[in-house]
Scaffold this motif. Structure first.
Motif, PDB file in Angstrom:
ATOM      1  N   PRO A   1       0.584  -0.753  -0.101  1.00 43.03           N
ATOM      2  CA  PRO A   1      -0.117  -0.281   0.047  1.00 43.03           C
ATOM      3  C   PRO A   1       0.502   1.402  -0.205  1.00 43.03           C
ATOM      4  O   PRO A   1       1.869   1.397   0.747  1.00 43.03           O
ATOM      5  N   LYS A   2       0.204   1.942  -0.074  1.00 44.11           N
ATOM      6  CA  LYS A   2       1.064   3.389  -0.747  1.00 44.11           C
ATOM      7  C   LYS A   2       1.422   4.239   0.645  1.00 44.11           C
ATOM      8  O   LYS A   2       0.329   4.573   1.694  1.00 44.11           O
ATOM      9  N   PRO A   3       2.507   4.871   0.995  1.00 44.73           N
ATOM     10  CA  PRO A   3       2.733   5.490   2.663  1.00 44.73           C
ATOM     11  C   PRO A   3       1.156   6.602   2.399  1.00 44.73           C
ATOM     12  O   PRO A   3       1.259   6.979   1.433  1.00 44.73           O
ATOM     13  N   VAL A   4       0.730   7.201   4.095  1.00 41.06           N
ATOM     14  CA  VAL A   4      -0.114   7.265   3.716  1.00 41.06           C
ATOM     15  C   VAL A   4       0.207   9.223   4.601  1.00 41.06           C
ATOM     16  O   VAL A   4      -0.556  10.400   3.525  1.00 41.06           O
ATOM     17  N   GLY A   5       2.027   9.592   3.804  1.00 38.68           N
ATOM     18  CA  GLY A   5       2.376  10.173   4.412  1.00 38.68           C
ATOM     19  C   GLY A   5       3.904  11.146   3.485  1.00 38.68           C
ATOM     20  O   GLY A   5       4.038   9.474   2.463  1.00 38.68           O
TER      21      GLY A   5
ATOM     22  N   SER B   1       8.648   1.630   7.726  1.00 41.93           N
ATOM     23  CA  SER B   1       7.584   2.554   8.167  1.00 41.93           C
ATOM     24  C   SER B   1       6.509   1.891   8.935  1.00 41.93           C
ATOM     25  O   SER B   1       6.339   0.505   9.041  1.00 41.93           O
ATOM     26  N   GLY B   2       4.922   1.998   9.367  1.00 43.66           N
ATOM     27  CA  GLY B   2       4.258   1.743   9.402  1.00 43.66           C
ATOM     28  C   GLY B   2       3.136   1.413   9.103  1.00 43.66           C
ATOM     29  O   GLY B   2       3.168   1.951   7.755  1.00 43.66           O
ATOM     30  N   VAL B   3       3.079  -0.197   8.540  1.00 42.01           N
ATOM     31  CA  VAL B   3       2.403  -0.654   7.845  1.00 42.01           C
ATOM     32  C   VAL B   3       0.658  -1.446   8.080  1.00 42.01           C
ATOM     33  O   VAL B   3       0.590  -1.992   8.991  1.00 42.01           O
ATOM     34  N   GLY B   4      -0.037  -1.475   7.494  1.00 37.19           N
ATOM     35  CA  GLY B   4      -1.044  -1.920   7.250  1.00 37.19           C
ATOM     36  C   GLY B   4      -1.864  -2.468   6.993  1.00 37.19           C
ATOM     37  O   GLY B   4      -0.897  -2.975   6.028  1.00 37.19           O
ATOM     38  N   PRO B   5      -3.105  -2.874   6.632  1.00 40.76           N
ATOM     39  CA  PRO B   5      -3.567  -4.161   5.612  1.00 40.76           C
ATOM     40  C   PRO B   5      -4.303  -3.828   4.454  1.00 40.76           C
ATOM     41  O   PRO B   5      -5.055  -3.931   3.682  1.00 40.76           O
TER      42      PRO B   5
END
Length: 152
Positions: free
Chosen positions: A21-25, A40-44
């Motif tokens: 997923p693309k980074p949020v920032g 960096s923080g990785v989400g689902p």
């Protein structure tokens, strides 16, 4: 100064992949420093999706942002898969994880499911782990991982 800049470039590098997923920032998926890899923080979220997408496995929201469907197990498996993709794109692997910090939005509801799935994924490699409950994440997800791995 030029020598230092060349040395710094050799030991520190930013890593991004379109398979996650693309980074949020404005930050990379990972950063290599010496033989360590910091994710960096990785989400689902689904690979290639960005923060405005609602492409989260096990999650469907109505137009007001209320849950229509919520499957924490699907989110948990997806976040582990995303971490694996980033590790491999960075030249590391699942077995080289040394530290995992987990952020859960609802510890009471989700910890037992998370702990069970974690045990499936980490049968062989058992990195250090910290699990923290937080009030929210920047997108409508229930779990995020922050990882450190070694890299050859």
């Amino acid at each position: 100064m030029r020598i230092f800049a060349r040395y710094k470039k050799r030991i520190m590098s930013k890593i991004s992949t379109q398979k996650a997923p693309k980074p949020v920032g404005l930050y990379p998926h990972a950063r290599k420093v010496g033989n360590l890899l910091f994710l960096s923080g990785v989400g689902p979220r689904v690979a290639g999706s960005d923060a405005t997408d609602s492409e989260v496995p096990g999650l469907k929201l109505d137009k007001n942002g209320n849950f229509i469907e919520f499957d924490f197990e699907a989110q948990c498996r997806s976040v582990f898969d995303n971490v694996k993709v980033i590790l491999e794109a960075s030249g590391s692997s699942w077995d080289q994880l040394v530290d995992v910090t987990v952020f859960l939005v609802n510890m009471k509801r989700d910890f037992h499911t998370y702990n069970r799935i974690y045990a499936e994924y980490f049968k062989e490699n058992q990195p250090c782990r910290t699990t923290v409950e937080i009030s929210s994440l920047p997108t409508p997800i229930a779990i995020e991982l922050k990882c450190i791995a070694t890299i050859d």
